[in-house]
Scaffold this active site. Structure first.
Site, mmCIF file in Angstrom:
data_model
loop_
_atom_site.group_PDB
_atom_site.id
_atom_site.type_symbol
_atom_site.label_atom_id
_atom_site.label_comp_id
_atom_site.label_asym_id
_atom_site.label_seq_id
_atom_site.Cartn_x
_atom_site.Cartn_y
_atom_site.Cartn_z
ATOM 1 N N ARG A 38 33.736 40.326 26.932
ATOM 2 C CA ARG A 38 34.579 41.333 27.585
ATOM 3 C C ARG A 38 35.025 42.422 26.606
ATOM 4 N NH1 ARG A 38 38.251 37.159 31.137
ATOM 5 N NH2 ARG A 38 36.582 36.416 32.496
ATOM 6 N N ARG A 42 38.781 46.401 30.223
ATOM 7 C CA ARG A 42 40.110 46.953 30.482
ATOM 8 C C ARG A 42 40.971 47.161 29.256
ATOM 9 N NH1 ARG A 42 41.741 42.573 34.848
ATOM 10 N NH2 ARG A 42 40.443 41.355 33.416
ATOM 11 N N ARG A 51 36.229 54.431 34.668
ATOM 12 C CA ARG A 51 36.220 53.583 35.862
ATOM 13 C C ARG A 51 37.185 54.076 36.934
ATOM 14 N NH1 ARG A 51 36.013 48.275 36.618
ATOM 15 N NH2 ARG A 51 36.628 48.930 38.709
ATOM 16 N N ASP A 87 28.656 41.974 36.195
ATOM 17 C CA ASP A 87 29.529 40.925 36.706
ATOM 18 C C ASP A 87 28.640 39.788 37.189
ATOM 19 O OD1 ASP A 87 32.551 40.438 37.713
ATOM 20 O OD2 ASP A 87 31.133 39.542 39.127
ATOM 21 N N TYR A 162 31.821 29.759 43.380
ATOM 22 C CA TYR A 162 32.317 30.931 44.105
ATOM 23 C C TYR A 162 31.795 30.941 45.537
ATOM 24 C CZ TYR A 162 34.513 33.505 40.258
ATOM 25 O OH TYR A 162 35.357 33.921 39.263
#
Length: 355
Positions: A38, A42, A51, A87, A162
């Protein structure tokens, strides 16, 4: 075939002698290579800027945006490898599974897989389904030059969880209920996901990725006996499918201290270790013939620089006897991390380990 057995011609020539790939192959390195899970995301203000107003899944399908986001931490931090910005649910979206990534929640699946009939949602993935990946990696490898690009995919177990749960879970009760109660359906689900995942990684390798990482976020929820019986065969199928390319294969999961040997047995050349197990102990659990990746606790980066350096030395000292070590965090960069702390960390590892 391991990364060590692959003919040199199979490796992207510009990146073959990079510190990162040498460490993955357990060869001598000029310094311990560093990259962060990562690292593109962010924590970077430039990421938040590009983004702005763009949904997560849409951002993964825009080649020029993917290229910019992937390059940002390489420019800023001087890391030894880039990780392809994507992702884990991208290949599922690409084959038509009705899902979305909801802010503050994560991936949410409209029609969870609970019966055999639900498997019809999972058709084969073709390169045409993810043509934007091929285009983005082409752009990236030209920009990166001698810096390796790591391809990325979610492992079959985490994807299955998921799909069966319908979204994030802390207990995985529906997924485990299927695994224990209908092992035939479970095996068929994971086998189908293994084919999709392998196809997704092949696209990335053939486009120019120098290594690949299989990320099994939720594998730590499993006991070793259940992992070996119900999960390892699917992950092993993924690794075997890409073995012939000769690129290093990294396997990482969170909370997997009891599974480290099994993660290696699945076919990885490099086993990722979270912060809970020291690297010398991880090496004992994994066994010989594997490089290790890790494993500074991501929260350490919120401490003063002196404390970060002290904890980093502990990691490096623990790794001193390893055949191959790629420095990383024990999980992903946290969103509120100070980017300058990451830049200082890269410089410290490089300086402290210079041969």
């Amino acid at each position: 075939m391991s990364a060590n057995d692959a003919p040199r011609a199979q490796q992207p020539s510009a990146t073959y002698d990079s510190a990162f790939l040498k460490a993955c192959r357990r060869e001598p390195v000029p310094h311990t290579p560093v990259w962060f899970m990562r690292q593109a995301g962010r924590s970077l203000p430039e990421y938040r800027k590009v983004r702005e107003g763009v949904a997560m899944l849409e951002s993964c399908m825009r080649p020029e945006l993917v290229t910019e986001i992937t390059l940002q931490p390489v420019r800023r931090h001087g890391v030894d490898a880039a990780i392809y910005f994507s992702d884990i649910v991208v290949p599922l979206k690409a084959i038509g599974v009705d899902l979305d990534i909801k802010p503050g929640v994560g991936p949410v699946v409209e029609r969870p897989i609970r019966t055999r009939a639900d498997l019809a949602q999972l058709r084969d993935l073709t390169p045409e389904d993810v043509s934007y990946v091929t285009e983005a990696i082409g752009l990236l490898t030209r920009e990166l030059g001698s810096t390796p690009l790591i391809g990325f995919a979610g492992a079959p177990f985490t994807l299955a969880s998921y799909l069966v749960e319908g979204g994030p879970s802390r207990t995985y009760e529906n997924a485990k209920a299927m695994m224990y109660g209908d092992p035939g359906l479970w095996a068929d689900l994971l086998d189908r996901l293994a084919d999709i995942t392998a196809a997704f990684l092949k696209v990335q390798i053939e486009a120019g990725a120098s290594a690949v990482q299989l990320f099994d976020s939720w594998a730590g929820a499993l006991a070793p006996v259940d992992y070996r019986r119900s999960v390892l065969p699917a992950s092993a199928k993924v690794f075997e499918a890409v073995a012939g390319y000769g690129v290093p294969r990294i396997h990482f999961g969170v909370g997997t201290g009891e599974l480290l040997r099994l993660l290696g047995e699945a076919g990885a050349d490099v086993v990722g270790v979270d912060w809970r197990v020291p690297l010398d102990e991880a090496a004992r659990r994994v066994g010989p013939g594997k490089a290790l990746q890790g494993n500074l606790d991501p929260t350490v980066l919120f401490a003063p620089t002196e404390a970060v350096e002290a904890k980093t030395r502990e990691v490096l000292d623990s790794a001193a006897g390893l055949e191959g070590h790629v420095f990383n965090l024990g999980h992903g960069v946290m969103p509120s991390t100070d980017p300058d702390a990451l830049t200082r960390l890269v410089e410290y590892v490089h300086t402290h380990t210079a041969r």
